[in-house]
Design an enzyme around this catalytic site. Structure first.
Site, PDB file in Angstrom:
ATOM      1  CG  ASP A  41      45.807  28.943  86.867  1.00 51.10           C
ATOM      2  OD1 ASP A  41      45.398  29.071  85.627  1.00 51.10           O
ATOM      3  OD2 ASP A  41      44.945  29.336  87.939  1.00 51.10           O
ATOM      4  CG  ASN A 105      46.465  33.261  78.882  1.00 49.56           C
ATOM      5  OD1 ASN A 105      45.760  33.668  77.933  1.00 49.56           O
ATOM      6  ND2 ASN A 105      45.826  32.303  79.888  1.00 49.56           N
ATOM      7  CE1 TYR A 171      42.903  42.903  81.946  1.00 47.52           C
ATOM      8  CE2 TYR A 171      41.886  44.295  80.281  1.00 47.52           C
ATOM      9  CZ  TYR A 171      42.467  43.079  80.586  1.00 47.52           C
ATOM     10  OH  TYR A 171      42.379  41.862  80.071  1.00 47.52           O
ATOM     11  CE  LYS A 175      45.984  41.800  80.117  1.00 47.64           C
ATOM     12  NZ  LYS A 175      46.536  40.587  79.870  1.00 47.64           N
ATOM     13  CB  THR A 206      37.646  34.068  79.895  1.00 47.30           C
ATOM     14  OG1 THR A 206      37.375  35.387  80.191  1.00 47.30           O
ATOM     15  CG2 THR A 206      38.045  33.760  78.479  1.00 47.30           C
TER      16      THR A 206
END
Length: 265
Positions: A41, A105, A171, A175, A206
């Site tokens: 991370d 991820n 975005y 993706k 999230t």
């Protein structure tokens, strides 16, 4: 949590974005299913995620489970930086001797607004993290998997890759690129024992939606998904676990919506 049995017993997994949200849930779940986990991370929370796993993997008598190596290690990684990603893969192989699962991820949504109002720098950053990050993960992770005899790559794409989202064109484009990167890489390595798939989350509770770890989704702000609720990080982690495990052994090149029916509307 025990590393002695489970659907990922004896396997080594690298998970990016493991400090929170889907990545953290996946790290905990993969470890419960027997994997040794490299928690990567950029937030600084990677060590906390690894410590959670190590603490839970300790037997009741205070001794660690007997699979070689620590239950998890944390590593600070900018997934858009090739040197960081290469070091992440090297850490996995150096610590555990192999790499079996790579969960690309880490991601970000960035600036919101109509396409013509998106800053060029914002576009570049979103593409670098979401698309280039997946590319670099596979570029350096797949050779390590080949050396281990094969493996499974899971990329986090998005429902927006399949249907488009208003005010997030950059975005959605990044993706969408992840989906095509997934499909093409799946063809490149199908005969070499490496499966490459993507999950496409809908609106999930999230940090990208303003959630904190383990917080409960609000009931007065429900996204427009046919199941009429937020997705939960654990539900996305479960989909990633399926793709990481032998249960999905005949699946490659798939982009699977995990979205409460959003793209089916």
């Amino acid at each position: 949590m025990s590393a002695r049995a489970g659907r990922l017993a004896g396997r080594v997994a690298v998970i990016t974005g493991a400090g929170s949200g889907i990545g953290r849930s996946a790290a905990l779940l993969f470890a419960r299913e027997g994997a040794r986990v490299v928690c990567a991370d950029i937030s600084g929370r990677e060590e906390k995620a690894a410590a959670e796993i190590c603490a839970a993997a300790t037997d009741s008598d205070g001794t660690a489970a007997d699979t070689p190596g620590p239950a998890a290690v944390g590593v600070h990684v900018d997934v858009a930086n090739a040197a960081d990603v290469r070091a992440m893969i090297d850490l996995a192989v150096g610590t555990y001797g192999r790499l079996d699962v790579l969960f690309n991820n880490a991601g970000m949504s960035g600036q919101r607004g109509p396409l013509a109002e998106i800053d060029e720098d914002a576009f570049d950053t979103v593409v670098a993290v979401n698309l280039k990050g997946a590319f670099l993960g596979m570029k350096y992770g797949i050779p390590a998997m080949l050396a281990s005899g094969g493996g499974s790559v899971i990329n986090t794409a998005s429902a927006s890759a399949l249907v488009g989202w208003k005010n997030l064109a950059h975005y959605a484009a990044a993706k969408g690129g992840v989906v095509q990167l997934t499909k093409s890489a799946a063809l490149d390595y199908a005969k070499q024992g490496i499966r490459v798939n993507a999950i496409c989350p809908g609106m999930t509770w999230t940090g990208l939606a303003g959630a904190g770890d383990d917080s409960v989704p609000p009931t007065d702000m429900v996204p427009p998904q046919p199941l009429n609720r937020w997705g939960l990080p654990g539900e996305l982690a479960a989909a990633a676990l399926f793709l990481a495990s032998d249960e999905s052994s005949f699946i490659t090149g798939a982009a699977i919506p995990v979205d409460g029916g959003y793209v089916a509307r």
